[in-house]
Design an enzyme around this catalytic site. Sequence first.
Site, PDB file in Angstrom:
ATOM      1  N   ASP A 220     -37.883  49.318 -10.854  1.00 39.79           N
ATOM      2  CA  ASP A 220     -37.147  50.473 -11.400  1.00 39.79           C
ATOM      3  C   ASP A 220     -36.326  51.143 -10.299  1.00 39.79           C
ATOM      4  OD1 ASP A 220     -39.555  51.205 -10.217  1.00 39.79           O
ATOM      5  OD2 ASP A 220     -40.082  52.724 -11.716  1.00 39.79           O
ATOM      6  N   ASP A 244     -33.338  38.447 -13.824  1.00 41.64           N
ATOM      7  CA  ASP A 244     -32.414  38.352 -14.956  1.00 41.64           C
ATOM      8  C   ASP A 244     -31.737  39.700 -15.178  1.00 41.64           C
ATOM      9  OD1 ASP A 244     -31.173  37.282 -17.311  1.00 41.64           O
ATOM     10  OD2 ASP A 244     -32.664  38.366 -18.499  1.00 41.64           O
TER      11      ASP A 244
HETATM   12  C1  IPM Z   1     -29.282  34.076 -17.590  1.00 42.32           C
HETATM   13  C2  IPM Z   1     -29.354  34.191 -19.081  1.00 42.32           C
HETATM   14  C3  IPM Z   1     -30.490  33.302 -19.598  1.00 42.32           C
HETATM   15  C4  IPM Z   1     -31.779  33.833 -19.025  1.00 42.32           C
HETATM   16  C5  IPM Z   1     -30.559  33.206 -21.131  1.00 42.32           C
HETATM   17  C6  IPM Z   1     -29.271  32.642 -21.709  1.00 42.32           C
HETATM   18  C7  IPM Z   1     -31.716  32.367 -21.582  1.00 42.32           C
HETATM   19  O1  IPM Z   1     -29.503  35.518 -19.461  1.00 42.32           O
HETATM   20  O2  IPM Z   1     -29.141  32.960 -17.070  1.00 42.32           O
HETATM   21  O3  IPM Z   1     -29.333  35.115 -16.923  1.00 42.32           O
HETATM   22  O4  IPM Z   1     -32.377  34.781 -19.550  1.00 42.32           O
HETATM   23  O5  IPM Z   1     -32.221  33.293 -18.008  1.00 42.32           O
HETATM   24 MG    MG Z   2     -29.279  36.917 -17.844  1.00 42.20          MG
END
Ligand code: IPM
Ligand code: MG
Length: 358
Positions: A220, A244
């Site tokens: 965070d 992500d």
């Molecule tokens: C990324 C994307 C992917 C993930 C999705 C499309 C599955 O958001 O490569 O960041 O979550 O890894």
């Molecule tokens: Mg992503």
Amino acid sequence: MHIAVLAGDGIGPEVTAQAVKALRALAANGPQFEFTEAPIGDAGFVAAGDPLPAETAALAVKADAVLFGAAGTYESDLRPPEQRGGHALLRLRKQMDLFANYRPVFAFPELLGASTLRREALEGVDLVVLRELTGDIYFGTPRGIHVENGERVGINTMRYTESEIRRVAHAGFRAARGRRQRLCSVDKANVLEASALWREVVNEVARDYPDVELTHQYVDAAAMLLVRRPRDFDVIVTGNIFGDILSDAAAMLTGSIGMLPSASINAAGQGLFEPVHGSAPDIAGEDKANPLASILSAAMMLRLSLGQPVLAERVENAVRRVLAEGLRTADIMEEGAQLVGTEAMGDAVAREILRLAA
Ligand code: IPM
Ligand code: MG
């Protein structure tokens, strides 16, 4: 050099075509590339009944490098998880054991005005998010939706083994060594055991890298610092889900997620190179998408998998020249710039590649 081209869905084919164009421009007076295309994502499901057809996976494994576009469509997201386009990417990452995902975030001086953030905060931003890509809540079991006491319950499991943490931690320290020697490990160790172990193991690995300054942040706080003082970061190493989320936030430091390339590498040095953005079905087929993330991913491929750092730099310099010239796709458009489509942006980069080689 044999490159598997898995363009996939949505804007994937349009942007990947521009990266291939850039590579072909390099080949005009340099090494030859052999491209083999194969369907993946919804395209794979339509062609072979599986988002990751066996032939596509086999091609990816034996190629010198994989250039990936995007996977997933609105329609495919309505199907069961294993039939969804995006699922193919997760399976391929896992099958190839591409555990180290590098997402460099570089604030091009030409684009400082394209971000929603203030120029003063962005000047000089140059960081890498190193996201662990084959573990965590993305793959942990048990998972699923079941009924308990008459109501539905959704379950996922955040899980990291010591060895999974150790190998990505080493990758993080090595990346920092090649840069400004600063590594920030991001976790949620105040709440999660998986994170407590993460922090412990990263601290153990740190003993091998006394020259690298290690800090820890909770995710965070890291999210806040990324927009508050982004220049302070050099390399960020973190787990799959935190990486992500943080990498999308970090994308805005460059003005647009359409600018962010990535490289996913396994222990054998094999790599898959893809833009951080997704398939963007809302603008697919309209010649609107920004191909620069895909083109910059091809540059990462040249550097990390194909041993061609000089060519990688040529591609990056071509991108900078085109930006300096004032060409912009819609996502990075600013007053006074020249709006171009996907194709024209790719043509301009290819043209500059040829000029730089002359
Ligand atoms: C990324 C994307 C992917 C993930 C999705 C499309 C599955 O958001 O490569 O960041 O979550 O890894
Ligand atoms: Mg992503």
